[in-house]
Design a protein around this motif. Structure first.
Motif, mmCIF file in Angstrom:
data_model
loop_
_atom_site.group_PDB
_atom_site.id
_atom_site.type_symbol
_atom_site.label_atom_id
_atom_site.label_comp_id
_atom_site.label_asym_id
_atom_site.label_seq_id
_atom_site.Cartn_x
_atom_site.Cartn_y
_atom_site.Cartn_z
ATOM 1 N N LYS A 7 0.841 -1.182 0.000
ATOM 2 C CA LYS A 7 0.000 0.000 0.000
ATOM 3 C C LYS A 7 0.886 1.245 0.000
ATOM 4 C CE LYS A 7 -3.779 1.750 2.523
ATOM 5 N NZ LYS A 7 -4.511 1.669 3.715
ATOM 6 N N SER A 8 0.571 2.192 -0.837
ATOM 7 C CA SER A 8 1.437 3.368 -0.935
ATOM 8 C C SER A 8 1.155 4.382 0.180
ATOM 9 C CB SER A 8 1.223 4.035 -2.291
ATOM 10 O OG SER A 8 1.947 5.236 -2.311
ATOM 11 N N VAL A 9 2.240 4.886 0.730
ATOM 12 C CA VAL A 9 2.151 5.935 1.741
ATOM 13 C C VAL A 9 2.581 7.260 1.115
ATOM 14 C CG1 VAL A 9 3.359 6.769 3.789
ATOM 15 C CG2 VAL A 9 2.535 4.444 3.726
ATOM 16 N N TYR A 10 3.455 7.149 0.128
ATOM 17 C CA TYR A 10 3.923 8.340 -0.570
ATOM 18 C C TYR A 10 4.362 7.932 -1.971
ATOM 19 C CZ TYR A 10 5.975 12.966 -1.153
ATOM 20 O OH TYR A 10 6.249 14.242 -1.589
ATOM 21 N N GLY A 11 3.954 8.751 -2.961
ATOM 22 C CA GLY A 11 4.196 8.398 -4.358
ATOM 23 C C GLY A 11 5.633 8.587 -4.805
ATOM 24 N N VAL A 179 10.283 0.425 2.271
ATOM 25 C CA VAL A 179 9.325 -0.651 2.009
ATOM 26 C C VAL A 179 9.205 -1.462 3.288
ATOM 27 C CG1 VAL A 179 8.927 -2.768 0.674
ATOM 28 C CG2 VAL A 179 9.931 -0.765 -0.440
ATOM 29 N N THR A 180 8.020 -1.493 3.883
ATOM 30 C CA THR A 180 7.877 -2.256 5.129
ATOM 31 C C THR A 180 6.730 -3.250 5.051
ATOM 32 O OG1 THR A 180 6.410 -0.647 6.173
ATOM 33 C CG2 THR A 180 8.756 -0.345 6.548
ATOM 34 N N ILE A 198 10.356 10.789 -0.466
ATOM 35 C CA ILE A 198 10.739 9.538 -1.118
ATOM 36 C C ILE A 198 9.557 8.579 -1.106
ATOM 37 C CG2 ILE A 198 13.218 9.650 -0.652
ATOM 38 C CD1 ILE A 198 12.718 7.809 1.711
ATOM 39 N N PRO A 199 9.463 7.716 -2.129
ATOM 40 C CA PRO A 199 8.356 6.771 -2.149
ATOM 41 C C PRO A 199 8.392 5.839 -0.945
ATOM 42 C CG PRO A 199 9.807 6.472 -4.070
ATOM 43 C CD PRO A 199 10.337 7.611 -3.293
ATOM 44 N N ALA A 200 7.239 5.488 -0.444
ATOM 45 C CA ALA A 200 7.180 4.584 0.703
ATOM 46 C C ALA A 200 5.969 3.673 0.576
ATOM 47 C CB ALA A 200 7.104 5.401 1.990
ATOM 48 N N LEU A 201 6.192 2.391 0.839
ATOM 49 C CA LEU A 201 5.105 1.411 0.791
ATOM 50 C C LEU A 201 5.034 0.676 2.112
ATOM 51 C CD1 LEU A 201 5.551 -0.403 -2.667
ATOM 52 C CD2 LEU A 201 4.371 1.712 -2.172
ATOM 53 N N ILE A 202 3.827 0.329 2.534
ATOM 54 C CA ILE A 202 3.656 -0.513 3.717
ATOM 55 C C ILE A 202 2.880 -1.769 3.294
ATOM 56 C CG2 ILE A 202 3.687 1.375 5.404
ATOM 57 C CD1 ILE A 202 0.605 1.227 5.399
ATOM 58 N N ASP A 218 7.329 1.269 -6.913
ATOM 59 C CA ASP A 218 6.343 2.124 -7.573
ATOM 60 C C ASP A 218 5.405 2.676 -6.494
ATOM 61 O OD1 ASP A 218 4.326 3.311 -8.908
ATOM 62 O OD2 ASP A 218 3.769 1.579 -10.140
ATOM 63 N N GLY A 219 5.706 3.881 -6.044
ATOM 64 C CA GLY A 219 4.935 4.493 -4.960
ATOM 65 C C GLY A 219 3.574 4.991 -5.426
#
Ligand code: PEP
Ligand code: MG
Length: 537
Positions: A7-11, A179-180, A198-202, A218-219
């Motif tokens: 799931k994207s937190v930041y693009g 990425v977490t 910066i892009p971040a995914l959880i 791919d954020g």
């Protein structure tokens, strides 16, 4: 190639090598060394390497944030060659047969304590610097064994979960993406990722054996691609280039006013968590700092930051902002922002527990130390202060009484300090409902929509299961913002939004119509919000 969704937190798009964040990595172990000459050589090499890193940082900072802000890297380079410091490390390796990391860490701590105890303000300020250069050396030394983040190449951080205290310690220049596996969109780690742009995914269930592999993050779409094939790599390189072009276009808005078509001026400020974030505030041309989350100074360490250390941090920020407003929020520790040394009891509902101003109003020693540091630093710039988690007029009156005591104590010791504008955060429904009364007490309000959403909708912002119904656009929230603005303006109190909603450009027009005076957003969002403000009627 393997693709995994999260799931994207930041693009944004990141392409790079994975560095698995191991929670044990940051501690420095004492190891017995036989060949001390080889160890000293290792130290000398690390020192040269660290100096090169600092040289590169100086050049980068010079271009991006100007000479005054870049100078610190030159100072650090010189400190690395300080004879006392170097000899102390070498002496320890030789006489105690210890590894270089350990000798550097212990010497760094000793020197830092020694500087902190000095009378002279300039020397005191060196305490943080000597810690910083020692940390750099340790990370270079650890990196040459582990090929970790201390290498030159920026990396994609992959972790089970990241606490704010861990995130805040990472070298921001070396992180391409987060990425977490766990975490929530509204957590402070997510907020830090946005600050870092910066892009971040959880929620990414990544495979075990991933360290060092190439990855595309791919954020926008919430996907990661491990060891991407050529076509995927090319596709995402193209998107990344497009992003960079869009960013370049936004750069043209630098230096322009934050003014609507009809001539209404909006204060467009930025949020920061650490002193180093000021660089991106300046880079993105924000008109001030609308939220300095001062509790980050308290995270990722063993003990309370001293008055001196805090004073230096606030002073540095104020000076670097050169007269522009800096709103420091007093300690908002608790919930996901934890520091063991506070010895807080375990609670059933920490978000609604003993936190923020509730700690400060019962532990005056901690509160007064921070207030003294802020007031002293106020001589070096344009500092305002705001208090978090307010629910009553009585709390504000208690705060005022303590502030008065602090000023009287400074007066009696003839310690100079500056004037500080007073404000509170409106982030509880209670504060909204009595905003007419609160507005009589302070000069400004800053609406914390992150917590206001959590408390109004009764949705834990840390719970990823509820991310899909955590809706800051809920009518209840928008009506509360309007009510707060109306009540504030009746008392000549100005109002801003410093929660994440402030950067939501689909609402910029609504906020302007509501009469909002200020928006404080993550630094990387400043220019896109400026673009929106300038398009408003
Ligand atoms: C908020 O609650 O909206 C806010 C700005 O503070 P924090 O996110 O640090 O709780
Ligand atoms: Mg809050």
């Amino acid at each position: 190639m393997e693709a995994v969704r999260g799931k994207s937190v930041y693009g944004g798009i990141a392409i790079g090598r994975v560095w698995v964040f191991d929670k044990g990595d940051s501690t420095v172990k004492r190891i017995h060394i036989e060949d001390t000459s080889a160890e000293i050589k290792r130290f000398e090499n690390a020192k040269e390497n660290a100096k090169e890193q600092l040289g590169a940082l100086y050049e980068k900072a010079l271009k991006e944030v100007g000479e005054v802000n870049a100078q610190i890297f030159e100072v650090h380079q010189m400190m690395l060659d300080d004879l006392d410091y170097v000899e102390s490390i070498i002496h320890m390796i030789e006489n105690q047969n210890v590894n270089a990391e350990y000798a550097v860490a212990v010497t760094g701590d000793n020197f830092s304590e020694m500087f902190a105890a000095m009378e002279d303000d300039y020397m005191k300020a060196r305490a943080a610097d000597v810690k910083d250069i020692s940390n750099r050396l340790v990370s270079v030394l650890q990196g040459d064994e582990q090929g970790g983040i201390s290498g030159d190449e920026p990396v994609i951080i992959v972790a089970d979960d990241l606490a704010p205290s861990e995130t805040v310690q990472l070298d921001k220049n070396k992180v391409l993406a987060f990425v977490t596996k766990h975490g929530s969109t509204n957590s402070h780690t997510a907020i830090l990722a946005r600050t870092m742009n910066i892009p971040a995914l959880i929620g990414v269930d990544y495979p075990e054996d991933i360290d060092g592999k190439q990855m595309v993050v791919d954020g926008y779409n919430g996907s990661v691609y491990i060891e991407p094939d050529d076509a995927t790599l090319k596709k995402f390189e193209d998107i990344r280039n497009e992003d960079r072009n869009k960013q370049k276009l936004l750069q043209e808005l630098k230096g322009k006013d934050d003014i609507t078509k009809s001539g209404r001026k909006i204060k467009l400020y930025a949020n920061i968590g650490t002193v180093t974030d000021v660089a991106s505030v300046l880079q993105n041309d924000a008109a001030g700092i609308g939220l300095f989350r001062s509790e980050f100074l308290y995270l990722g360490r063993e003990d309370y930051p001293s008055e001196e250390e805090q004073f230096q941090a606030y002073k540095t920020v104020a000076e670097n902002m050169a007269g522009k407003k800096v709103i420091i929020r007093t300690l908002d520790i608790g919930a996901d922002k934890k520091a063991d040394y506070f010895n807080l009891e375990k609670e059933e509902n920490p978000a609604m527990g003993y936190r923020a101003i509730r700690i400060c109003l019962t532990r005056h020693d901690i509160f007064k130390t921070q207030l003294r540091a802020i007031y002293r630093a106020a001589r070096y710039g344009n500092i305002s202060i705001m208090y978090p988690m307010i629910i009553s007029v009585d709390e504000v009156r208690q705060i005022k009484k303590i502030v008065k005591e602090v000023k009287a104590e400074l007066d009696s010791k003839q310690i100079p300090y500056g004037e500080v504008e007073q404000g509170i955060m409106i982030e509880t429904p209670a504060a909204v409902m009595i905003s007419d009364l609160l507005a009589k007490e302070v000069e400004f309000f800053s609406i914390g929509t992150n917590d206001l959403t959590q408390y109004t909708l009764a949705i834990d912002r840390q719970n990823p299961q509820l991310d899909n119904i955590y809706d800051s656009h809920h009518d209840a929230i928008l009506r509360m913002i309007q009510m707060t603005v109306d009540n504030a303006h009746k008392e000549n109190c100005w109002v801003g939004i410093c929660g994440e909603l402030g950067a939501d450009t689909t609402l910029t027009d609504t906020f302007v119509k509501m009469g909002i005076d200020e928006l404080s957003v993550t630094p990387s969002a400043v220019l896109k919000v400026r673009e929106k403000i300038r398009a408003c009627d």
